[in-house]
Design a protein around this motif. Structure first.
Motif, short mmCIF file in Angstrom:
data_model
loop_
_atom_site.label_atom_id
_atom_site.label_comp_id
_atom_site.label_asym_id
_atom_site.label_seq_id
_atom_site.Cartn_x
_atom_site.Cartn_y
_atom_site.Cartn_z
N LEU A 78 0.94 -1.05 -0.16
CA LEU A 78 -0.05 -0.04 0.17
C LEU A 78 0.74 1.12 -0.02
O LEU A 78 1.78 1.49 0.86
CB LEU A 78 -0.89 0.06 1.21
CG LEU A 78 -1.94 -1.17 1.21
CD1 LEU A 78 -2.54 -0.78 2.64
CD2 LEU A 78 -2.80 -1.26 0.17
N ASP A 80 1.36 5.25 0.72
CA ASP A 80 1.15 5.87 1.84
C ASP A 80 -0.52 6.52 1.75
O ASP A 80 -1.30 6.65 2.75
CB ASP A 80 1.96 6.84 2.19
CG ASP A 80 2.37 7.94 1.27
OD1 ASP A 80 1.80 7.88 0.19
OD2 ASP A 80 3.00 8.79 1.44
N ARG A 83 -3.06 3.67 2.57
CA ARG A 83 -3.03 2.81 3.70
C ARG A 83 -4.47 2.82 4.50
O ARG A 83 -4.54 1.88 5.22
CB ARG A 83 -2.21 3.62 4.67
CG ARG A 83 -0.55 3.05 4.58
CD ARG A 83 0.33 3.50 5.70
NE ARG A 83 1.51 3.98 5.01
CZ ARG A 83 2.16 5.25 5.31
NH1 ARG A 83 1.51 5.86 6.17
NH2 ARG A 83 3.30 5.51 4.45
N SER A 84 -5.17 3.64 4.53
CA SER A 84 -6.37 4.03 5.17
C SER A 84 -7.52 3.05 4.63
O SER A 84 -8.47 2.88 4.92
CB SER A 84 -6.79 5.26 5.54
OG SER A 84 -6.95 6.02 4.65
N THR A 91 3.85 -1.35 3.23
CA THR A 91 3.80 0.01 3.10
C THR A 91 5.28 0.78 2.86
O THR A 91 6.24 -0.20 3.21
CB THR A 91 2.68 0.74 3.84
OG1 THR A 91 2.40 1.77 3.41
CG2 THR A 91 3.50 0.92 5.07
N ASP A 102 2.52 4.18 12.57
CA ASP A 102 1.52 3.15 11.83
C ASP A 102 2.43 1.71 11.47
O ASP A 102 1.52 1.00 10.79
CB ASP A 102 1.23 3.79 10.37
CG ASP A 102 -0.14 3.75 10.12
OD1 ASP A 102 -0.85 3.42 10.70
OD2 ASP A 102 -0.50 4.16 8.84
N PHE A 106 1.66 -3.63 9.55
CA PHE A 106 2.29 -4.26 8.35
C PHE A 106 3.22 -5.28 8.83
O PHE A 106 3.76 -5.50 9.68
CB PHE A 106 2.93 -3.22 7.54
CG PHE A 106 1.94 -2.28 7.14
CD1 PHE A 106 1.18 -2.58 5.99
CD2 PHE A 106 1.81 -0.86 7.86
CE1 PHE A 106 0.26 -1.46 5.53
CE2 PHE A 106 0.89 -0.13 7.30
CZ PHE A 106 0.09 -0.34 6.40
N PHE A 109 7.84 -2.96 6.22
CA PHE A 109 7.70 -1.86 5.52
C PHE A 109 8.93 -1.16 5.12
O PHE A 109 9.87 -1.36 5.63
CB PHE A 109 6.91 -0.77 6.51
CG PHE A 109 7.90 -0.75 7.77
CD1 PHE A 109 8.80 -0.12 7.94
CD2 PHE A 109 7.19 -1.40 9.12
CE1 PHE A 109 9.48 0.10 9.45
CE2 PHE A 109 7.64 -1.53 10.08
CZ PHE A 109 8.99 -0.66 10.47
#
Length: 188
Positions: A78, A80, A83-84, A91, A102, A106, A109
């Motif tokens: 994902l 940035d 991400r939501s 990510t 965050d 994950f 990252f």
């Protein structure tokens, strides 16, 4: 053992699927990220069909997430901005502050850029990545990206990184397979 990730070049590369397949065969700790921002869904699907399904669980895609329906073993990375919106295996973080907020969501990252980019002229940052004081779980999940070469692995290790991602080092080299083998040796 260090995790090695190779990210695809953004545009077409001659014999890319053959080279990726060979890298996947050479190293079981290697993961491939398909990142082709200007490719259509059909182009990405065609690319994935050319890779043996036995390797699909070691591939992540950066766009066209609907491809996980026909290719259920493939994972999603994902950006940035996404991400939501959905769940992904990985990510990218561009600041340590964002990472600290965050990272737990994950499996791994990217922290980037660590060094000035090889593939993007002039792309660097004032962020001084150093995760030596971070938890062991963060160090296990963090992947150094940006300007990574076989020789810079030792410098990245000094800042706490155990895992490494490559783009320009592979795809701008004269022999991507030999460069990959050199990376594997340095990452051990």
């Amino acid at each position: 053992m260090s995790k090695i990730i190779i990210i695809s070049p953004e545009s077409h590369f001659p014999n890319e699927t053959k080279l990726v397949q060979e890298m996947l065969e050479l190293n079981t700790d290697f993961r491939f990220h398909l990142r082709k921002p200007n490719w259509t869904l059909v182009e990405c699907e065609r690319f994935l069909k050319e890779i043996s399904t036995s390797f699909h669980s070691r591939i992540s895609i950066h766009q066209h997430f609907e491809l996980t329906d026909p290719f259920p073993e493939i994972q999603t990375h994902l950006p940035d901005k996404k991400r939501s919106e959905r769940k992904g295996i990985s990510t990218s973080f561009h600041t340590e502050k964002d990472m600290m907020y965050d990272w737990e969501k994950f499996d791994y990252f990217f922290c980037s850029p660590l060094f000035p980019s090889i593939s993007k002229n002039g792309y660097s940052t004032d962020e001084k990545w150093d995760i030596n004081d971070c938890s062991e779980e963060i160090k296990r999940k963090a992947v150094a990206l940006g300007g990574m070469t076989a020789k810079s692995i030792s410098e990245a290790r000094k800042t706490g990184f155990q895992n490494f991602a490559f783009l320009g080092e592979i795809w701008l080299s004269e022999n991507p397979i030999e460069t990959f083998k050199e990376i594997v040796i340095h990452a051990q």
